[in-house]
Design a protein around this motif. Structure first.
Motif, PDB file in Angstrom:
ATOM      1  N   ALA A  88       0.819  -1.214   0.000  1.00 19.49           N
ATOM      2  CA  ALA A  88       0.000   0.000   0.000  1.00 19.49           C
ATOM      3  C   ALA A  88       0.851   1.261   0.000  1.00 19.49           C
ATOM      4  N   HIS A  89       2.169   1.118   0.101  1.00 15.91           N
ATOM      5  CA  HIS A  89       3.044   2.279   0.082  1.00 15.91           C
ATOM      6  C   HIS A  89       3.231   2.761  -1.362  1.00 15.91           C
ATOM      7  N   VAL A  90       3.806   3.940  -1.494  1.00 15.20           N
ATOM      8  CA  VAL A  90       3.985   4.535  -2.821  1.00 15.20           C
ATOM      9  C   VAL A  90       5.166   3.874  -3.521  1.00 15.20           C
ATOM     10  N   ARG A  91       4.923   3.409  -4.726  1.00 13.82           N
ATOM     11  CA  ARG A  91       5.997   2.886  -5.577  1.00 13.82           C
ATOM     12  C   ARG A  91       6.057   3.747  -6.845  1.00 13.82           C
ATOM     13  N   VAL A  92       7.252   4.184  -7.211  1.00 12.31           N
ATOM     14  CA  VAL A  92       7.426   4.909  -8.469  1.00 12.31           C
ATOM     15  C   VAL A  92       7.824   3.869  -9.514  1.00 12.31           C
ATOM     16  N   ASP A  93       6.820   3.177 -10.039  1.00 14.43           N
ATOM     17  CA  ASP A  93       7.063   2.051 -10.954  1.00 14.43           C
ATOM     18  C   ASP A  93       7.121   2.536 -12.394  1.00 14.43           C
ATOM     19  N   ILE A  94       8.282   3.050 -12.798  1.00 14.98           N
ATOM     20  CA  ILE A  94       8.451   3.473 -14.181  1.00 14.98           C
ATOM     21  C   ILE A  94       8.917   2.298 -15.039  1.00 14.98           C
TER      22      ILE A  94
END
Length: 239
Positions: A88-94
């Protein structure tokens, strides 16, 4: 590897239990904020609190403000581990989300091994020193009329980092089983992991909720158009 998965299960249960229990802190936090805001606007209560400050040397308003960020800090620190386990945490999935499932597992493995776990260990050591220093100095609120014993709330940093470290170790153990274990161990690890893009429960629940909302909006719009058409045809028949 089986014992590693069992240990991961233990760490997982502890982190989830702490996070779920800490979630209830939101209720006293909301009550404290609302009570603080409302009582500032009610004159006779504000005057009564002023008398308490004069007679006893404690400011109710300052204590409430201290309590707000104390509760907020405890809530966040104790739920970070649960949030990570639930993805549920923020992931910067580029780039990561475009990798294969095994590629994502390798990404998580190296991120935990090289960055997350060493960082959490370091923060655990420094937070312990931070709390010990606060205790030795008898640190209290920056305001003379606030809450004393500042080291108590700072102690939640130690507990919080322990919980997050447990969550990280549990995930590392499961990722290791997924990458290096037997087919049965790999399947068991996969069922327990929420790290894979588009597979975690939160993403699925969000996608289902969005689809439901779109269907409901479409049905409502479609029903309105049918009612309008029927109304127009009825008027045409009357004419």
């Amino acid at each position: 590897m089986d014992s590693l998965l069992n240990l991961a299960g233990t760490f997982d249960r502890i982190a989830r239990s702490v996070g779920k229990a800490a979630g209830w802190i939101i209720l006293p936090l909301i009550f404290t904020i609302v009570f603080d805001v409302v009582t500032r606007k009610v004159d006779f209560i504000r005057l009564h609190f002023s008398d308490i400050s004069i007679n006893y040397g404690y400011s109710v308003s300052t204590i409430l403000q201290d309590l707000e960020w104390h509760l907020h800090g405890a809530l966040l620190l104790l739920t970070f581990g649960f949030g990570y386990l639930m993805n549920a945490h923020v992931r910067v999935d580029i780039f990561r989300e475009n990798l294969s499932r095994r590629g994502q597992a390798w990404s998580e493995f190296w991120a935990l091994t090289i960055m997350a776990i060493p960082f959490l260990v370091m923060m655990l050591i420094y937070s312990w020193r931070f709390v010990a220093l606060s205790y030795s100095q008898g640190e209290g609120s920056e305001s003379l009329t606030g809450i004393p014993w500042r080291y108590l709330i700072k102690g939640f940093m130690v507990i919080g980092f322990i919980v997050v470290l447990m969550a990280a170790l549990a995930t590392l153990a499961r990722v290791s089983a997924y990458l290096f274990g037997t087919p049965d161990q790999k399947e068991a690890a996969h069922q327990s992991l929420s790290i894979f893009a588009h597979e975690d429960p939160a993403s699925k629940a969000l996608e289902e909720a969005r689809a439901q909302t779109e269907r409901a909006a479409h049905e409502a719009l479609h029903g309105t158009e049918e009612d309008t058409a029927a109304d127009r045809s009825g008027r045409g028949g009357e004419v």
